[in-house]
Structures are given as structure tokens and as C-alpha cells.
Scaffold this motif. Structure first.
Motif, short mmCIF file in Angstrom:
data_model
loop_
_atom_site.label_atom_id
_atom_site.label_comp_id
_atom_site.label_asym_id
_atom_site.label_seq_id
_atom_site.Cartn_x
_atom_site.Cartn_y
_atom_site.Cartn_z
N LYS A 65 -36.17 53.26 33.56
CA LYS A 65 -35.14 54.28 33.30
C LYS A 65 -35.46 55.29 32.22
N GLU A 66 -36.63 55.24 31.63
CA GLU A 66 -36.82 56.15 30.49
C GLU A 66 -37.83 57.27 30.71
N MET A 67 -38.56 57.26 31.82
CA MET A 67 -39.65 58.22 31.94
C MET A 67 -39.18 59.60 32.42
N PHE A 112 -42.39 60.74 25.04
CA PHE A 112 -41.12 61.15 25.66
C PHE A 112 -40.47 59.97 26.37
N ARG A 113 -39.23 59.69 25.99
CA ARG A 113 -38.48 58.64 26.69
C ARG A 113 -37.03 59.08 26.78
N HIS A 114 -36.47 58.96 27.99
CA HIS A 114 -35.09 59.37 28.19
C HIS A 114 -34.17 58.23 27.77
N GLU A 115 -33.97 58.10 26.44
CA GLU A 115 -33.11 57.05 25.90
C GLU A 115 -31.84 57.68 25.38
N ARG A 116 -30.88 56.85 24.96
CA ARG A 116 -29.68 57.40 24.35
C ARG A 116 -30.01 57.78 22.91
N GLY A 120 -33.03 57.41 14.53
CA GLY A 120 -34.27 56.67 14.73
C GLY A 120 -34.66 56.49 16.18
N ARG A 121 -33.92 57.11 17.10
CA ARG A 121 -34.24 56.98 18.52
C ARG A 121 -34.05 58.34 19.18
N TYR A 122 -35.13 58.92 19.64
CA TYR A 122 -35.09 60.28 20.16
C TYR A 122 -35.74 60.33 21.53
MG MG Z 1 -37.61 51.07 23.54
#
Ligand code: MG
Ligand code: ATP
Length: 424
Positions: A65-67, A112-116, A120-122
Motif C-alpha cells: 500500500k505504500e509505493m 517515497f512511501r504513500h503513508e499517513r 517523523g513520517r512523510y
Molecule cells: Mg514503515
């Protein structure tokens, strides 16, 4: 007025006031890595999607789910790299760097990661990573951990906690996996939804759950240590003994796992309590299975990746200040021919003094407005070039930060004078 366009969510500008801290960190990293004879490798930001599916694995958060993946104009599936190890292995294989060779490499760049997005999380973030290939003995695992420990010392970051664990070999993990699944099946009603899903796909990852309701269950889970064979045990002891000898404190964390099959034996993380939930600033370990998984010849490998935003946040939390490099001098140019002459003078001064930071007034302006700009630049002195100075082959020197009388310096003495005040 046209609508303003904003940056993409989760992607940040690093503004000029912030870059000095980044540069301090990057300079320190480069120096420390060089002192262990690691060499830099640069790879593209885009890779074939297949590379990440095969290396990171289909049943991971990143690939599931993050790419950031898209089809390009040729119909190829490409992905903005979510991490650096896969590209590093790909590049080394492609260039024959792993063929019966030892390699000590490092890289840096955006991931690059499609996270929330949260503190500290981008979605775009910077990693610096290091990889060592072709060495299977524990001495290299130890070297890699010692590099990180030295880095914290050089950066002036105290109080990070080193957590380590061993994941054994794939075979040992298979035995353990069966025991672990048995245990969780017995307590199925206590598992959350995520963990139930992982039971089949990736049960070791359940140990990594951040859900506080499952903490007790996880704490009582069987330990992989009991399934380790003689060699894995010896490998792990060599590392803990080495850390003891080097005076580096660590905590054994049996819940520290990587759910990926290519990991083997050593895993470690450095954790801070200064940043709240996003406390891991560096994560690494041994991944002897990856090169083969990507179609190469079996090659032992160990490495780590650091989250630069998190490290910068730690430096900020520790009140580390690295002031921006202000100009030493600001050249004020006024009068008919002074602008052109000023440009030439500035060029010749920069040639004569490579360390000099000299800002030239561009765009004209009265003396008054130019002095205002000179003051705002932070420079120590304003150099004044007007028609009179031009005629006399000199410049006026006005001290901007000290209460001193204005002086006049001849052109042929100017480089010497600036050398003195700039300390270069
Ligand atoms: Mg992670
Ligand atoms: P987390 O559990 O925090 O999601 P991870 O296991 O996904 O981390 P790794 O893939 O091991 O992280 O990446 C190494 C390091 O990169 C992390 O320890 C962290 O410091 C940093 N990092 C990972 N994801 C992000 C992100 N989205 N934003 C900022 N830094 C990140």
C-alpha cells in the motif's frame, strides 16, 4: 489572482534556515563513512516496479500500500524508490561489483512511501544507508554497528538506545514460525484484525505490532532463540561480545523482526525517546538471501538505513544550532561606472580568495538602501565602490557589526585585508 499551488501532501521543503543542520549531518556522515573506507554509490530514483516486488516482497506494507507506482509512456511499470537497498543490489549486480568481491558502499537520497503523514513520517523522506557485501562473519556486522555508534558521537547525539536481535537462518525461522503460529492460534481471540491477516502471510510481523492491547500476548510469545542452531548462536554471541568489548550498551529485543525472508541473523535498531511514536532513527541487519532472490549468486550482505528527518529532529530537540554561513562582505556599488567595475572587482576577489563569501549588490539603489541590504545580509563589512573610489583605485570599508571608523583600502591590498577579516 491565480490559485496558488502547494507542495504535495507529506512532502516538504527544507528551507535555507534549516539546511545548515542538514549539511552538518551530511558532512559528518560522509567523513565517518570515509574513515571506514566505504564508497558512495548513486542510483536512479525510479526503478522497475518488479525490483521492489521481488526484493521487499508482495506481502509487506510497503509493496501492498505504500509505493508510488505508475505506467510510463512505453507501458513499463515504474516505482519511485521506497528504500535504497534494492536499487543498490540491482546496481551492483548489473555492474559486476559483487562477483567474488568485497564491497563497502553507502548511499543517500530521497525515498517515497504513500503513508499517513505525521511527525517523523512523510511521503518523501531522506535516507542515508550503508551496505557491506561479500562478508559472512560477524566482524562485519559489528563494524556496521560501530559505524552508527561513532556517528552519534560525532553528531553529538547522546541517549540513543541500541536494540538488537537475531532472526537465525531461513530454516531456523521456519521451525520457529510453526511454533509461533501455533501459539497465536491458541490465542486467536486476542489478535487484532491486522495480526489475523498476518498469521498466514507474515506471522513474525505480529511481534512488531504497535497495538498496546496485544503487548502482553506478544511478550509471552515463544522466542526464536530456542530454535537457533550452533552457528547462529555463535554469530550472535560474537556480536554481543564485540559490543561489550567496545563499551556499547544494547538491549536484546526479541520482538525486533523483519518480516522478510531474505533477512538472516542480525537485526538492530537505534531508538530515541525524543520524538514520540516515530522513535526509530536507524534500522539495519544482515540480509544474506537478497542477492540470490534477485537472480544473483548468493552473497552475504549487511547494512542499515537512517531516517534523516528524524535525526535532524533529534538534533533540533537537543538544541544543536548550526548558523547559516553569512557573507563576510557586501559590496555596495554606486555611481555611473561602479556597477560594472564592482562586478569585475568581486570576481577577482573570489578568484584570489576561494573561501571568501562576498555578496554583490545587484539592481542598483541609493547608498542608503544598499547599506540596509548590506546590514540584512549579516556581513561583517560593507565594501563601498563609488566614482571617487574608482578613480583612486580603492574601496571604502564600513564596519557593520562593530563601532569602528570607516577606512579606505587600496585595491591591491584588498585581498589581504579580506583574508584577515574572513579568517580564510
Ligand atoms: Mg514503515
Ligand atoms: P517504521 O516502522 O517507522 O515505519 P520502517 O520499518 O518502515 O519504519 P525502514 O524501512 O527500516 O523503516 O527505514 C529505515 C528508517 O527510515 C526508519 O528507521 C526511519 O528512521 C526512516 N523512515 C522510514 N519511513 C519513513 C517515513 N515515511 N518518513 C520519514 N522517515 C522514515
Amino acid at each position: 489572482m491565480a490559485k496558488k499551488i502547494q507542495a504535495v501532501r507529506g512532502m516538504h521543503d527544507i528551507l535555507p534556515d534549516e539546511t545548515p543542520l542538514w549539511q552538518f549531518l551530511e558532512d559528518t556522515v560522509r567523513r565517518v563513512f570515509q574513515s571506514y573506507a566505504y564508497r558512495e554509490l548513486r542510483t536512479p530514483i525510479l526503478e522497475m516496479t518488479e525490483l521492489f516486488k521481488r526484493s521487499i516482497g508482495e506481502v509487506t506494507d510497503i509493496v501492498e500500500k505504500e509505493m508510488y507506482t505508475f505506467e510510463d509512456r512505453n507501458g513499463d511499470y515504474l516505482t519511485l524508490r521506497p528504500e535504497g537497498t534494492a536499487g543498490c543490489v540491482r546496481a551492483c549486480m548489473e555492474s559486476g561489483l559483487l562477483h567474488n568481491q568485497i564491497q563497502r558502499l553507502w548511499y543517500q537520497g530521497p525515498m517515497f512511501r504513500h503513508e499517513r503523514p505525521q511527525k517523523g513520517r512523510y511521503r518523501q523522506f531522506q535516507q542515508i544507508g550503508l551496505e557491506a557485501y561479500g562478508m559472512s562473519e560477524p566482524d562485519i556486522d559489528l563494524e556496521v554497528i560501530l559505524i552508527t555508534a561513532r556517528l552519534w558521537r560525532e553528531l553529538g547525539i547522546p541517549g540513543l538506545e541500541l536494540q538488537i536481535n537475531t532472526l537465525g537462518t531461513p530454516d531456523e525461522r521456519k521451525t520457529y514460525r510453526a511454533r509461533l503460529v501455533g501459539y497465536f492460534q491458541e490465542h486467536r481471540e486476542q489478535l487484532d484484525e491486522d495480526s489475523r491477516r498476518r498469521m498466514n502471510s507474515n506471522p513474525l510481523r505480529i511481534l512488531d505490532s504497535k497495538n498496546p492491547d496485544m503487548a502482553e500476548l506478544i511478550a509471552a510469545a515463544p522466542s526464536l532463540m530456542d530454535d537457533l542452531g550452533e552457528e547462529s548462536r555463535a554469530h550472535f554471541s560474537a556480536i554481543t561480545e564485540g559490543l561489550d568489548a567496545a563499551g556499547i550498551k544494547y538491549v536484546l529485543n526479541p520482538c525486533l523482526v523483519r518480516g522478510l525472508d531474505y533477512y538472516s541473523r542480525t537485526v538492530f535498531e537505534w531508538v530515541t525517546d525524543l520524538l514520540g511514536a516515530q522513535g526509530t532513527v536507524c534500522a539495519g541487519g544482515r540480509y544474506d538471501g537478497l542477492v540470490e532472490q534477485l537472480g544473483g549468486r548468493a552473497t552475504p550482505a549487511v547494512g542499515f538505513a537512517m531516517g534523516v528527518e528524524r535525526l535532524v529532529a533529534v538534533l533540533e530537540a537537543l538544541d544543536q544550532v548550526h548558523p547559516a554561513a553569512v557573507p563576510h562582505a557586501y559590496l555596495v556599488v554606486a555611481g555611473g561606472n561602479a556597477a560594472q567595475a564592482g562586478l569585475m572587482l568581486a570576481e577577482s576577489l573570489r578568484t584570489a580568495l576561494p573561501g571568501l563569501r562576498l555578496q554583490l549588490n545587484c539592481g542598483g539603489g541609493s547608498f542608503k538602501s544598499q547599506f540596509k541590504r548590506a546590514d540584512r545580509s549579516g556581513a561583517k563589512v560593507a565594501l563601498i565602490l563609488g566614482d571617487d573610489e574608482l578613480k583612486n583605485q580603492c574601496v571604502g570599508v564600513k564596519w557593520l557589526r562593530q563601532n569602528r571608523e570607516q577606512i579606505s583600502v587600496n585595491h591591491d591590498e584588498l585581498a589581504g585585508f579580506l583574508k584577515e577579516i574572513s579568517g580564510e
